[in-house]
Design a protein around this motif. Structure first.
Motif, PDB file in Angstrom:
ATOM      1  N   ALA A  79       0.825  -1.216   0.000  1.00  0.00           N
ATOM      2  CA  ALA A  79       0.000   0.000   0.000  1.00  0.00           C
ATOM      3  C   ALA A  79       0.858   1.264   0.000  1.00  0.00           C
ATOM      4  N   GLN A  80       1.910   1.270   0.806  1.00  0.00           N
ATOM      5  CA  GLN A  80       2.755   2.462   0.874  1.00  0.00           C
ATOM      6  C   GLN A  80       3.432   2.731  -0.460  1.00  0.00           C
ATOM      7  N   PHE A  81       3.817   1.683  -1.162  1.00  0.00           N
ATOM      8  CA  PHE A  81       4.415   1.869  -2.490  1.00  0.00           C
ATOM      9  C   PHE A  81       3.415   2.534  -3.432  1.00  0.00           C
ATOM     10  N   GLU A  82       2.166   2.055  -3.408  1.00  0.00           N
ATOM     11  CA  GLU A  82       1.147   2.633  -4.286  1.00  0.00           C
ATOM     12  C   GLU A  82       0.845   4.081  -3.887  1.00  0.00           C
ATOM     13  N   ARG A 129       1.430  -2.201 -11.500  1.00  0.00           N
ATOM     14  CA  ARG A 129       2.064  -3.476 -11.852  1.00  0.00           C
ATOM     15  C   ARG A 129       3.327  -3.708 -11.040  1.00  0.00           C
ATOM     16  N   MET A 130       4.117  -2.637 -10.861  1.00  0.00           N
ATOM     17  CA  MET A 130       5.354  -2.774 -10.094  1.00  0.00           C
ATOM     18  C   MET A 130       5.053  -3.157  -8.650  1.00  0.00           C
ATOM     19  N   GLY A 131       4.020  -2.546  -8.095  1.00  0.00           N
ATOM     20  CA  GLY A 131       3.633  -2.862  -6.716  1.00  0.00           C
ATOM     21  C   GLY A 131       3.184  -4.297  -6.561  1.00  0.00           C
ATOM     22  N   TRP A 144      -5.423   2.362   8.618  1.00  0.00           N
ATOM     23  CA  TRP A 144      -4.890   1.251   7.819  1.00  0.00           C
ATOM     24  C   TRP A 144      -5.650  -0.058   8.038  1.00  0.00           C
ATOM     25  N   ILE A 145      -6.512  -0.124   9.017  1.00  0.00           N
ATOM     26  CA  ILE A 145      -7.117  -1.398   9.404  1.00  0.00           C
ATOM     27  C   ILE A 145      -7.933  -2.027   8.286  1.00  0.00           C
ATOM     28  N   ASN A 146      -8.801  -1.244   7.633  1.00  0.00           N
ATOM     29  CA  ASN A 146      -9.632  -1.810   6.561  1.00  0.00           C
ATOM     30  C   ASN A 146      -8.771  -2.365   5.435  1.00  0.00           C
ATOM     31  N   TRP A 147      -7.707  -1.623   5.077  1.00  0.00           N
ATOM     32  CA  TRP A 147      -6.827  -2.087   4.020  1.00  0.00           C
ATOM     33  C   TRP A 147      -6.130  -3.383   4.424  1.00  0.00           C
ATOM     34  N   ILE A 148      -5.584  -3.424   5.623  1.00  0.00           N
ATOM     35  CA  ILE A 148      -4.844  -4.622   6.041  1.00  0.00           C
ATOM     36  C   ILE A 148      -5.777  -5.827   6.115  1.00  0.00           C
TER      37      ILE A 148
END
Length: 363
Positions: free
Chosen positions: A190-193, A204-206, A251-255
């Protein structure tokens, strides 16, 4: 809209109690999948179609239309429509970039320099190849509908100076010992995106980084855990869960979304990999008994690596003398190991298909 200010890593406010129910299950499924991977004697052969399918699905999230069949037909020497070739090249580049990452990581850690190298491969001679491949962006970018202005953007990534600092922080976090590696992977992806460090190809890289991070952490013995099938079929939820981080700061929903994706996809990957292993053993017996040839395993490995192929492809890549190719292919067709997909005519070669394998890979 102002450029986003990303969270500092590691996160210091994760409510682990809200993740515990999914964490244990995700780790069990990954461990079960890796145990199966370790039983695969020749992963470069047996897992080749799954690598291509991952590349297809990840590219499809970004709008390509090429199917697994299109890519296999192209690589197996069958003519494909000209308008499909750009999408096919994107899929092939994805697979090459992933392989480059794997090879480099035999002797080097996962670093920003390696990621830049993979990005250069990913964008070579395809859509976005003018967007400074292999280099982190030097200008502000944004995410929005085509033709829209930054004022109407759905998301504006960090400004360049902040991006550079965040990337260094992100790279350091990849080598951090987090309480749970799968949760760490969710944060890394997520942090990369969110940082969005390239002008194009970030999605794609992520996704390439998902199996490579698990490999980097020695959670899996081969970087072949593919998540794009799930992410493609839940594309809206995928983007919404990422956006929830930048909208709410939580971040909870994403994780939780990511952990559930790992569980569902691991179960599917286990079923597919087990089915491929069983098919390989079954077809090995069929080919050996029907051909009585010293080249039986050459035949077997070639059709597993490339389940749609021409006579010419088989002759070039199987390592079998040309004098034996026609006879062996005729036997495989007669015994219904493979079937003729398109009969040759004139200079056009016959195209064959190994449909039992394609059925497994396509789910």
């Amino acid at each position: 809209m102002k450029p986003y200010q990303p969270h500092k890593l590691p996160l210091n406010d994760i409510d682990w109690s809200k993740l515990i129910d999914l964490m244990g299950k995700a780790n069990r499924y990954i461990a079960r999948y890796d145990g199966l991977l370790q039983s695969v004697i020749n992963p470069d052969v047996l897992l080749a179609p799954l690598r291509t399918q991952e590349a297809v699905q990840s590219s499809k999230i970004e709008g390509t239309q090429a199917s697994l069949k299109d890519v296999l037909e192209y690589e197996g020497d069958q003519d494909v429509e000209e308008y499909k070739k750009g999408d096919i090249y994107e899929v092939i580049n994805y697979r090459i970039a992933l392989r480059e990452g794997r090879e480099q990581m035999q002797t080097k850690p996962l670093t920003l320099n390696l990621i830049r190298k993979m990005h250069e491969i990913l964008m070579h001679d395809v859509r976005g190849n003018s967007a400074d491949p292999g280099n982190f962006r030097r200008i502000q970018n944004f995410i929005g509908t085509p033709g829209s202005a930054i004022d109407n953007a759905r998301f504006v990534p960090p400004a360049v100076p902040v991006m550079k600092e965040a990337l260094g922080d992100w790279e350091h976090y990849m080598h951090h010992e987090e309480l749970d590696v799968i949760v760490q992977l969710a944060i890394v992806h997520a942090q990369f995106e969110i940082i969005h460090p390239f002008l194009d190809g970030n999605g794609r890289m992520g996704r390439i980084l998902i199996p490579l991070f698990l490999y980097h952490k020695r959670i899996i013995h081969e970087p072949v855990f593919y998540l794009s099938d799930y992410l493609e079929s839940h594309r809206s939820d995928y983007y919404d869960a990422l956006k929830d981080i930048t909208d709410s700061g939580s971040w909870i929903n994403w994780i939780r979304f990511f952990l559930n994706a790992i569980i569902v996809q691991a179960e599917q990957n286990i079923k597919k990999t087990r089915a491929i292993i069983n098919l390989y053993e079954q077809v090995k017996k069929e080919v050996t008994e029907s051909t009585h040839s010293q080249y039986a395993i050459h035949c077997l490995d070639t059709i597993f690596i490339q389940p749609i192929f021409s006579t010419n492809y088989f002759s070039r890549n199987s390592g079998i003398p040309k004098s034996s190719v026609t006879r062996l292919l005729d036997i495989l067709v007669k015994e219904k190991v493979i079937e003729i997909a398109q009969l040759g005519a004139g200079r056009r070669p016959t195209i064959y298909a190994f449909k039992r394998l394609l059925t497994i890979v396509n789910g």
